[in-house]
Design an enzyme around this catalytic site. Structure first.
Site, short mmCIF file in Angstrom:
data_model
loop_
_atom_site.label_atom_id
_atom_site.label_comp_id
_atom_site.label_asym_id
_atom_site.label_seq_id
_atom_site.Cartn_x
_atom_site.Cartn_y
_atom_site.Cartn_z
N HIS A 30 45.80 28.50 46.50
CA HIS A 30 47.48 29.02 45.94
C HIS A 30 48.41 28.75 45.40
O HIS A 30 49.96 29.56 45.42
CB HIS A 30 47.72 30.45 46.80
CG HIS A 30 46.29 30.57 47.67
ND1 HIS A 30 45.69 29.93 48.63
CD2 HIS A 30 45.76 32.57 47.64
CE1 HIS A 30 44.88 31.61 48.46
NE2 HIS A 30 44.71 32.55 48.42
N GLU A 56 38.18 36.47 45.19
CA GLU A 56 38.23 35.69 46.28
C GLU A 56 37.09 35.60 46.41
O GLU A 56 35.98 34.18 46.66
CB GLU A 56 38.97 35.23 47.03
CG GLU A 56 40.58 34.84 46.82
CD GLU A 56 41.41 34.60 48.05
OE1 GLU A 56 42.26 34.36 47.84
OE2 GLU A 56 40.87 35.27 49.30
N HIS A 63 41.51 42.69 49.06
CA HIS A 63 42.45 42.74 49.30
C HIS A 63 43.24 42.69 47.78
O HIS A 63 42.56 42.20 47.25
CB HIS A 63 43.03 41.97 50.46
CG HIS A 63 42.48 40.00 50.02
ND1 HIS A 63 41.05 40.01 49.89
CD2 HIS A 63 43.49 39.23 49.84
CE1 HIS A 63 41.44 38.21 49.98
NE2 HIS A 63 42.95 38.17 49.40
N HIS A 96 40.69 33.59 54.87
CA HIS A 96 41.45 32.57 55.04
C HIS A 96 43.07 33.02 54.89
O HIS A 96 44.36 31.92 54.74
CB HIS A 96 41.45 31.30 53.94
CG HIS A 96 41.95 31.90 52.83
ND1 HIS A 96 40.99 31.97 51.45
CD2 HIS A 96 43.04 32.46 51.79
CE1 HIS A 96 41.00 31.94 49.95
NE2 HIS A 96 42.74 32.85 50.82
C1 DHB Z 1 46.36 37.39 52.40
C2 DHB Z 1 44.94 36.76 52.37
C3 DHB Z 1 45.04 35.81 50.98
O1 DHB Z 1 43.92 36.19 50.41
C4 DHB Z 1 46.15 35.03 51.09
O2 DHB Z 1 45.21 33.77 50.61
C5 DHB Z 1 47.21 35.25 51.97
C6 DHB Z 1 47.58 36.04 52.28
C7 DHB Z 1 46.93 38.04 53.46
O3 DHB Z 1 46.25 39.13 53.55
O4 DHB Z 1 47.89 38.26 54.16
FE FE Z 2 44.06 34.06 49.67
#
Ligand code: DHB
Ligand code: FE
Length: 286
Positions: A59, A239, A192, A12
């Site tokens: 978020h 996530e 991430h 997302h």
């Molecule tokens: C990014 C990834 C995410 O899951 C999010 O909620 C906001 C930004 C990113 O990689 O930029």
């Molecule tokens: Fe996210």
């Protein structure tokens, strides 16, 4: 009776919204990611879902650190998006399905899940970006029931708990006395980390392990504690919990219809999966 047609898992990342607004889908950076949705579009056109249960994490748009439920279920007629500060267009509102929401809420509480019920709920990029990817450039042809899982502020629910949540939703869907075709969506991930010393952390081997397990053996993922998941997938890679809940709700025989994995999109290992769900009753009849 409702039919659970399958599941879609999608990143997302907000930057996707900017790429769409700037029509960059065919740029070299973006093409390998966006082309991973061609199959999804064909599958959705074929499967024609009426309603989607969306497992995602807020978020900070609807919930903030001062009040953050572990699990929250929407029960609104409509869910609006607002500007979150990412510099992407505010999305159109998404239609809700209060009847299905209340069916799920009653079933979850009866199943001893102490959820927060939201009759008014904003949905953030974790809902709107996947929907925009799945049905680009069109009015979304579905209603949704958003189910938010806290992946933001520790303590987080365990992988096992999220799998149980998904399974409880799946059982409730099976007993829903309407002929709805239900899609289950899980958003976010895969590995991430957005901040701290490990910002930019991606773990391709672990992502592959997770994608394989999501198809064939989601219980295998329950061996990881949340601290281990943070270690292996990054602080925001947790996530994955949304994917696990999605998989739990697929109560039939599950097969992988499609997978795309591309590194990186923004800071994230962007993974897309489509899972077919063959309901048990149908399997017995076949
Ligand atoms: C990014 C990834 C995410 O899951 C999010 O909620 C906001 C930004 C990113 O990689 O930029
Ligand atoms: Fe996210």
């Amino acid at each position: 009776m409702a039919k659970i047609i399958g599941g879609v898992a999608s990143t997302h990342v907000p930057a996707i919204g900017k790429a769409i607004a700037d029509r960059k889908q065919n740029d070299p950076y973006w093409k390998p990611f966006f082309s991973g949705f061609d199959y999804v579009h064909d599958w959705l056109a074929r499967e024609k879902a009426d309603v989607a249960v969306v497992f995602y994490n807020d978020h900070g748009l609807n919930f903030f650190l001062d009040k953050l439920p572990t699990f929250a279920v929407g029960a609104a007629k409509e869910y609006r998006n607002e500007d979150e500060g990412w510099g992407i267009p505010v999305s159109r509102a998404v239609a809700g399905d209060p009847d299905l929401s209340w069916h799920l809420i009653n079933a979850l509480v009866a199943d001893e899940f102490d959820i927060t019920v939201c009759q008014d709920m904003l949905v953030d990029h974790a809902v709107t970006i996947p929907l925009t990817l799945m049905w680009p450039g069109q009015a979304w042809p579905i209603r949704i029931v958003p189910v938010s899982i806290n992946t933001v502020q520790h303590p987080l629910p365990s992988i096992a708990r999220c799998l149980k949540l998904g399974r409880s939703v799946g059982r409730a869907l099976e007993s829903y006395p309407h002929d709805s075709r239900v899609l289950v969506i899980g958003t976010g991930g895969l590995s991430h980390q957005l901040d701290g010393e490990r910002a930019g952390f991606i773990n391709k081997a672990f992502d592959k392990l997770c994608m394989d397990a999501i198809v064939n053996d989601p219980d295998a993922l329950t061996r990881y504690s949340i601290p281990e998941l943070v270690e292996l997938a990054g602080a925001q890679g947790v996530e994955l919990l949304n994917w696990v809940a999605m998989r739990g709700a697929l109560t039939g025989a599950v097969t992988q219809a499609h997978r795309n994995y591309h590194i990186p999109i923004s800071n994230t290992a962007a993974a897309t999966m489509v899972l077919d769900n063959q309901p048990m009753a149908q399997r017995r009849a076949a």
